[in-house]
Design a protein around this motif. Structure first.
Motif, short mmCIF file in Angstrom:
data_model
loop_
_atom_site.label_atom_id
_atom_site.label_comp_id
_atom_site.label_asym_id
_atom_site.label_seq_id
_atom_site.Cartn_x
_atom_site.Cartn_y
_atom_site.Cartn_z
N UNK A 41 0.83 -1.21 0.00
CA UNK A 41 0.00 0.00 0.00
C UNK A 41 0.87 1.25 0.00
N UNK A 42 2.03 1.16 0.63
CA UNK A 42 2.88 2.35 0.70
C UNK A 42 3.35 2.74 -0.70
N UNK A 43 3.63 1.75 -1.54
CA UNK A 43 4.02 2.06 -2.92
C UNK A 43 2.88 2.79 -3.63
N UNK A 44 1.64 2.37 -3.36
CA UNK A 44 0.47 3.04 -3.95
C UNK A 44 0.38 4.47 -3.46
N UNK A 45 0.47 4.61 -2.13
CA UNK A 45 0.23 5.92 -1.52
C UNK A 45 1.31 6.91 -1.91
N UNK A 46 2.52 6.40 -2.10
CA UNK A 46 3.62 7.29 -2.48
C UNK A 46 3.57 7.63 -3.97
N UNK A 47 2.63 7.06 -4.69
CA UNK A 47 2.43 7.43 -6.09
C UNK A 47 3.28 6.64 -7.07
N UNK A 48 3.82 5.49 -6.64
CA UNK A 48 4.67 4.72 -7.55
C UNK A 48 3.92 3.65 -8.33
N UNK A 49 2.64 3.49 -8.04
CA UNK A 49 1.82 2.58 -8.83
C UNK A 49 0.79 3.44 -9.54
N UNK A 289 11.70 2.66 -10.00
CA UNK A 289 11.94 1.84 -8.82
C UNK A 289 13.39 2.03 -8.35
N UNK A 290 13.60 1.95 -7.03
CA UNK A 290 14.96 2.05 -6.51
C UNK A 290 15.51 0.64 -6.25
N UNK A 291 16.46 0.20 -7.03
CA UNK A 291 16.85 -1.21 -6.99
C UNK A 291 18.04 -1.49 -6.08
N UNK A 292 18.17 -0.72 -5.02
CA UNK A 292 19.34 -0.87 -4.18
C UNK A 292 19.49 -2.29 -3.63
N UNK A 293 18.39 -2.84 -3.17
CA UNK A 293 18.47 -4.18 -2.57
C UNK A 293 18.85 -5.22 -3.63
N UNK A 294 18.29 -5.07 -4.81
CA UNK A 294 18.62 -6.00 -5.89
C UNK A 294 20.12 -5.98 -6.18
N UNK A 295 20.67 -4.79 -6.29
CA UNK A 295 22.11 -4.69 -6.59
C UNK A 295 22.92 -5.34 -5.48
N UNK A 313 8.17 -4.54 -7.46
CA UNK A 313 8.68 -3.54 -8.41
C UNK A 313 7.59 -3.26 -9.42
N UNK A 314 7.58 -2.02 -9.94
CA UNK A 314 6.48 -1.68 -10.84
C UNK A 314 6.91 -1.34 -12.24
N UNK A 315 8.11 -0.81 -12.38
CA UNK A 315 8.48 -0.31 -13.70
C UNK A 315 9.93 -0.57 -14.04
N UNK A 316 10.69 0.51 -14.21
CA UNK A 316 12.04 0.38 -14.73
C UNK A 316 13.08 0.61 -13.64
N UNK A 317 14.19 -0.10 -13.75
CA UNK A 317 15.30 0.17 -12.85
C UNK A 317 16.53 0.50 -13.67
N UNK A 318 17.51 1.03 -12.98
CA UNK A 318 18.67 1.61 -13.63
C UNK A 318 19.92 0.93 -13.08
N UNK A 319 20.96 0.92 -13.87
CA UNK A 319 22.25 0.40 -13.40
C UNK A 319 22.09 -0.97 -12.77
N UNK A 320 21.58 -1.86 -13.52
CA UNK A 320 21.38 -3.24 -13.06
C UNK A 320 22.66 -4.01 -13.37
N UNK A 321 23.33 -4.59 -12.34
CA UNK A 321 24.64 -5.22 -12.57
C UNK A 321 24.51 -6.57 -13.27
N UNK A 322 24.17 -6.52 -14.51
CA UNK A 322 23.93 -7.75 -15.26
C UNK A 322 25.20 -8.58 -15.38
N UNK A 323 26.35 -7.90 -15.49
CA UNK A 323 27.60 -8.65 -15.63
C UNK A 323 27.86 -9.53 -14.43
N UNK A 324 27.66 -8.99 -13.26
CA UNK A 324 27.87 -9.78 -12.04
C UNK A 324 26.89 -10.94 -12.00
N UNK A 325 25.62 -10.65 -12.30
CA UNK A 325 24.60 -11.70 -12.24
C UNK A 325 24.93 -12.82 -13.22
N UNK A 326 25.34 -12.42 -14.42
CA UNK A 326 25.61 -13.42 -15.46
C UNK A 326 26.84 -14.26 -15.11
#
Ligand SMILES: NC(=O)c1ccc[n+]([C@@H]2O[C@H](COP(=O)([O-])OP(=O)(O)OC[C@H]3O[C@@H](n4cnc5c(N)ncnc54)[C@H](O)[C@@H]3O)[C@@H](O)[C@H]2O)c1
Ligand SMILES: [Zn+2]
Ligand SMILES: [Zn+2]
Lengths: 391, 281
Positions: A41-49, A289-295, A313-326
């Protein structure tokens, strides 16, 4: 009846609205007894959905009594005390038949939104924006439940209202978070976020054979609950470097399974620059979305380990460390919960005393005070884990 | 044979798709068979270009649609439709409706053309037999097509369709079943003199992995000028593409879940105008 309505970003009001009535033949009307707040609900209320409208009734984790039922409801009766899973399944499509209820093809009356943005339509969710169907939520005196035979579950004798209400959402979500980790005996599991969902994930990880669970948050009360109620090793991310701590605690391997129970609004006081980078982009709508935890999970997880994501998560994230994941060969599992799949198992665990859900309820308030309740929950004041409203 | 596999081939063998109807069966619509075949042949290409697109646009779609238009040239626009479009202030391209209606559709530069054939597909967890039976009774179609009020069955092949648009426009037409292959395919077209000439085809194909049936619906509108999409949208409040998708979605919901999910009629708080509140934040 009274209902808690969205009126704009962080603007909630208790309003008088018409009572719900039966619409479809598989509907029931539930008189709400308890209805909980949720981090979603907090994501809704903060306007991110997007696609919230003024007047939308929110709330999706609830317990109540059936007071009316449609002509084609088979397994439920007036007077039944039930919980309802927050994500709606039709029970009949291929996905529901496979117990993947949050992929339901038929429960979202407004499939166009997610079809356009995600490529395929997602299931309907109570009180969770028009992209997810626009269903009126449970912070009200009554709620209409569609496809009731699939979504309502009678609460077994001996399970209290306060225990049962969280089988709607927090408990199955945490349980699924652990299950997607494919935990094996001897595994070390790290859980980011010690809200209701994280607490349940910790407990579920132990039930599935984890050797040790490490819980990460910054609120002392939540870390304490994770330690004392769920048996986790607590880590305060404002006081230790999470990467260093996790490696030190796992013989340098990293956790076998990392669970994200935080989602798109992660805080980041330990690495301020990164946090403000994402916070700024999010505020400018350049990144939703803020992807800090994912990184952090990608960096910390052992090679070949699994990331299980139940934080939303609802939309787009930035600077996703794909190299590390792969290059580390990580497995990603994620999704909205398929609650209907877990309800029976969860009630069994509760009845056998293996799972305590009731401590998530730290406050029980009147629905009249719901706007204030949400403020407390959002600001994590007064050691609030979950405030539950009784209309 | 699936529509897709026809792309690029159908023009060679139009009769096969359409079951060998005679060319002059519909009097004025001489060459109907070839024209419909060309339209359906254009379909896969047109639809590929249209994926996620809208009715105005994409070069690929224009090529697919162009194939149809070549077939459709010479077909007069029915007077009521023409009047309706004029009422709505909807001109058909540069020269306006009349000139194009006169049969020069094939001469519109391809960049200006809009596709007039649309197709959508959905997988339904049910056997083809059941879905075929549902569709074969055209009387069921108003349940899944919003703009239809009723379809009355007049004979084994012939049916009377009554539609209404959001502006209260009423249209009706007669359709004839053109081809029918048990549990596989039904195609139909409006008879000569219809206000909105079009053709429809629905195909049923078992989905791999026991997942039910892939239902593919194609509609081809037979207005010259390449503006049929817009014309239909104006009249019924939804583009042909939306109509086709919505029809399949509703059919799926009815067949699988036994109802069409909706929130119409549920309560909400004030949608903007102030309403007395019990508590405020
Ligand atoms: N997948 C599903 O079906 C489903 C269902 C319910 C909830 N959720 C999601 O689960 C998430 C958690 O829900 P909740 O009700 O427990 O929320 P909550 O707000 O009560 O808890 C979130 C916790 O995450 C902590 N946190 C924030 N940033 C962090 C960071 N950088 N590192 C570690 N912890 C951090 C916060 O301090 C807070 O304690 C939300 O994203 C919610 O939307 C998903
Ligand atoms: Zn929730
Ligand atoms: Zn379903």
């Amino acid at each position: 009846m009274k209902a808690l309505c969205y009126n704009g970003v962080n603007d909630l009001r208790v309003e008088r609205v018409p009572d719900p009535k039966l619409i479809g033949p598989h509907d029931v009307i539930v008189r709400v007894i308890l209805s909980s707040v949720c981090g979603s609900d907090l994501h809704l209320l903060d306007g991110y959905v997007p696609t919230m409208m003024p007047g939308d009734i929110i709330g999706h984790e609830f317990l109540g009594e059936i007071v009316e039922k449609g002509p084609e409801v088979r397994n439920l009766n007036r007077g039944d005390r039930v919980i309802t899973v927050s994500i709606i399944g039709c029970g009949k499509c291929q996905y529901c038949q496979n117990e993947e209820y949050s992929f339901c093809d038929n429960s979202n009356p407004h499939p166009q939104f997610t079809e356009k943005t995600y490529g395929h339509a997602c299931a309907g969710i109570f009180g969770y924006s028009h992209a997810f169907g626009g269903y009126a939520g449970s912070h009200a005196e009554y709620i209409r439940v569609p496809f009731a035979d699939t979504n309502c579950f009678r609460v077994p004798e001996g399970v209290t209202d306060e225990q049962a209400v969280f089988v709607s959402d927090a408990a199955p979500t945490g349980y699924m978070g652990a299950e997607m980790g494919n935990i094996k005996p001897g595994d070390v599991v790290a859980v980011w976020g010690c809200g209701g969902v994280g607490q349940m994930a910790i407990r579920a990880a132990y039930l599935m054979g984890a050797e040790q669970v490490i819980a990460i948050d910054r609120y002392p009360d939540r870390l304490k609950a994770a330690q004392l109620k769920a048996g986790a090793e607590p880590l305060d991310y404002t006081r230790v470097d999470i990467y260093d701590a996790l490696q030190a605690m796992t013989g340098g391997r990293g956790p076998d399974v990392c669970i994200d129970a935080v989602g798109m609004e992660a805080d980041g006081f330990d690495t301020g620059a990164e946090y403000w980078y994402d916070r700024t982009k999010q505020a400018l709508r350049l990144e939703s979305d803020r992807p800090k935890v994912l990184r952090q999970m990608i960096e910390c997880c052992r090679k070949g380990g699994t990331l299980s994501i139940v934080g939303v998560y609802g939309g787009l994230i930035d600077k996703f460390p794909m190299g590390a994941a792969m290059n580390k060969g990580l497995t990603f599992r994620m999704g909205q919960q398929h609650g209907q799949r877990y309800v029976k198992r969860l009630f069994d665990h509760i009845q056998r005393g293996e799972l305590d859900t009731s401590y998530l309820l730290t406050h029980k308030w009147s629905l009249d005070d719901a706007p204030e309740g949400y403020r407390m929950f959002k600001e994590k004041n007064d050691n609030c884990m979950r405030v539950v409203f009784a209309p | 044979m699936s529509l897709d596999s026809f792309a690029g081939r159908v023009v060679d063998a139009p009769g096969r798709l359409l079951g060998g109807r005679s060319d002059d069966e519909h009097g004025e619509m001489a060459g109907t068979v070839e024209r419909w075949a060309a339209m359906l042949g254009g379909t896969a290409l047109g639809v590929a270009g249209l994926r996620r697109g809208d009715w105005a646009g994409m070069a690929l779609a224009a090529v697919g649609g162009g194939l149809f238009l070549a077939g459709a040239a010479g077909m007069p626009v029915a007077a009521p439709v023409r009047e309706r479009l004029r009422d709505l202030g909807e001109g058909l391209g540069e020269g306006g409706l009349d000139r194009i209606g006169g049969g020069v559709a094939g001469l519109i530069p391809s960049a200006r053309r809009e596709p007039t054939t649309t197709q959508s597909v959905v997988t339904i967890a049910a056997q083809p037999e059941r879905l075929f039976r549902f569709w074969r009774n055209f009387g069921n179609l108003p349940k899944i097509m919003d703009h239809l009020e009723a379809v009355e069955i007049e004979s084994e092949k012939r049916s009377h369709w009554k539609a209404k648009g959001p502006g209260g426009v009423r249209l009706d037409w007669f359709s004839e079943i053109e081809q029918e292959r048990e549990n596989e395919l039904i195609s139909w077209h409006t008879v000569e003199g219809s206000q909105l000439p079009h053709k429809g085809q629905v195909m049923f194909k078992p989905a791999p992995g026991n997942r039910g049936t892939e239902v593919r619906l194609t509609m081809a509108y037979h207005l010259p000028g390449g503006q049929s999409g817009r014309a239909v949208a104006k009249m019924f409040g939804a583009t042909p593409e939306q109509q086709v998708r919505e029809a399949l979605r509703r059919m799926k919901q009815l067949m699988e879940a036994g109802e069409i999910a909706t929130i119409d009629g549920q309560p909400s708080g004030s949608r903007g105008a102030y309403r007395p509140v019990i508590g405020e934040k």
